[in-house]
Design an enzyme around this catalytic site. Structure first.
Site, short mmCIF file in Angstrom:
data_model
loop_
_atom_site.label_atom_id
_atom_site.label_comp_id
_atom_site.label_asym_id
_atom_site.label_seq_id
_atom_site.Cartn_x
_atom_site.Cartn_y
_atom_site.Cartn_z
N TYR A 111 -2.36 -1.03 10.30
CA TYR A 111 -2.43 -1.32 8.86
C TYR A 111 -1.14 -0.89 8.16
CZ TYR A 111 -4.03 -1.18 4.01
OH TYR A 111 -4.15 -1.37 2.65
N SER A 158 0.85 -1.19 0.00
CA SER A 158 0.00 0.00 0.00
C SER A 158 0.88 1.24 0.00
CB SER A 158 -0.91 0.02 1.24
OG SER A 158 -1.58 1.25 1.35
#
Length: 286
Positions: free
Chosen positions: A167, A154
């Protein structure tokens, strides 16, 4: 010898009848990647928790490819289940040529508010599940002297934002793991590429951002799963280190690391009124 290994990797640029395993294939980037490789004639192996959705995706893949497609429901947070599933895939389908690790979930909570159980599960799925799958498949690829491993991380690993600490930590781990894996596997002619998507327009935000505040702030930066999948699949058969979607996030991440204090200030101003959000659980990274 290196020229021969490079030549073998180039053969993967034609995906017809190649076996491509995709995790998180029931939705989002994983699903879009499954459709993209199916259109190129691949034999698609789909892995995720939701058996009903996997079967639906498999049916669509067969329509695109005219080739078999397989669905294997599994909880990627369970190492024993992963081992059993990979053994089954090897026996029922064959040796995997390409793996696209797209499974993952996020949690839009502050670091101090994140439930330890959620933290544990996020690392199990986003990091350990990816590592366990990659370890098994990479070992077989070494024996064949070719293969491709695509790990979806990401842009959060490059440009961190508030309320995504765990995350971000999992995706940073994916980038670090992939960087070392690339060094170890390149001599065997195996591609290792990291994909860093920015915010992706999927159902991730429907759960993670019920107030709509976060999505409103990043609306101009969102991309579609299809765009990420196209960019991702286009790298197969090439020794590409990483790709970032959209591309301008790559430049922004470089600026952030050159001037982190300034980057933190801008990010804090952008997200300063961001409230707490609910957990987002989906086999679909953003």
């Amino acid at each position: 010898m290196m020229m021969n290994l490079s030549s073998q990797l180039k053969e993967l640029r034609n995906l017809k009848n190649r076996i491509v395993l995709i995790t998180g294939a029931s939705s989002g980037i994983g699903q879009a990647a499954a459709f993209e490789v199916a259109r190129k004639g691949a034999i698609v192996v789909l892995v995720a928790r939701n058996e009903l959705k996997l079967n639906q995706v498999a049916q669509q893949c067969m329509l695109y490819s005219g080739r078999p497609a397989y669905a294997f429901p599994v909880d990627l947070g369970q190492v024993g289940a992963i081992d059993d599933t990979l053994t089954k895939i090897n026996h029922e389908v064959g040796a995997v040529d390409v793996v696209i690790n797209a499974a993952g979930f996020g949690d839009m909570e502050s670091a101090v508010d994140t439930d330890p159980a959620v933290t544990d599960q996020m690392f199990r799925v986003n990091v350990l599940g990816l590592i366990y799958i990659t370890r098994r498949l990479a070992s077989a690829m070494i024996d064949k002297h070719y293969g491709a491993i695509i790990n979806v991380a990401s842009v959060a690993a490059k440009i961190p934002t508030p309320n995504s600490a765990v995350y971000t930590a999992t995706k940073t781990a994916v980038v670090g793991y992939s960087d070392v894996l690339r060094q170890e596997l390149r001599p065997f002619g195996i591609q290792v590429t990291t994909v860093n998507p920015g915010p992706v327009a999927t159902n991730f935000f429907n759960v993670a951002d019920q107030s709509g505040n976060y999505l409103a702030k990043v609306a101009n930066f969102t991309v579609t799963p299809q765009l990420v999948a196209e960019r991702l699949v286009d790298t197969i058969g090439y020794h590409v280190r990483e790709i970032t979607v959209p591309r301008y996030f790559s430049a922004l991440s470089k600026v952030y690391h050159i001037w982190p204090d300034g980057g933190d200030f801008v990010i804090e101003q952008l997200f300063k009124d961001r409230g707490k959000h609910q957990q987002a659980s989906a086999e679909d990274p953003s």
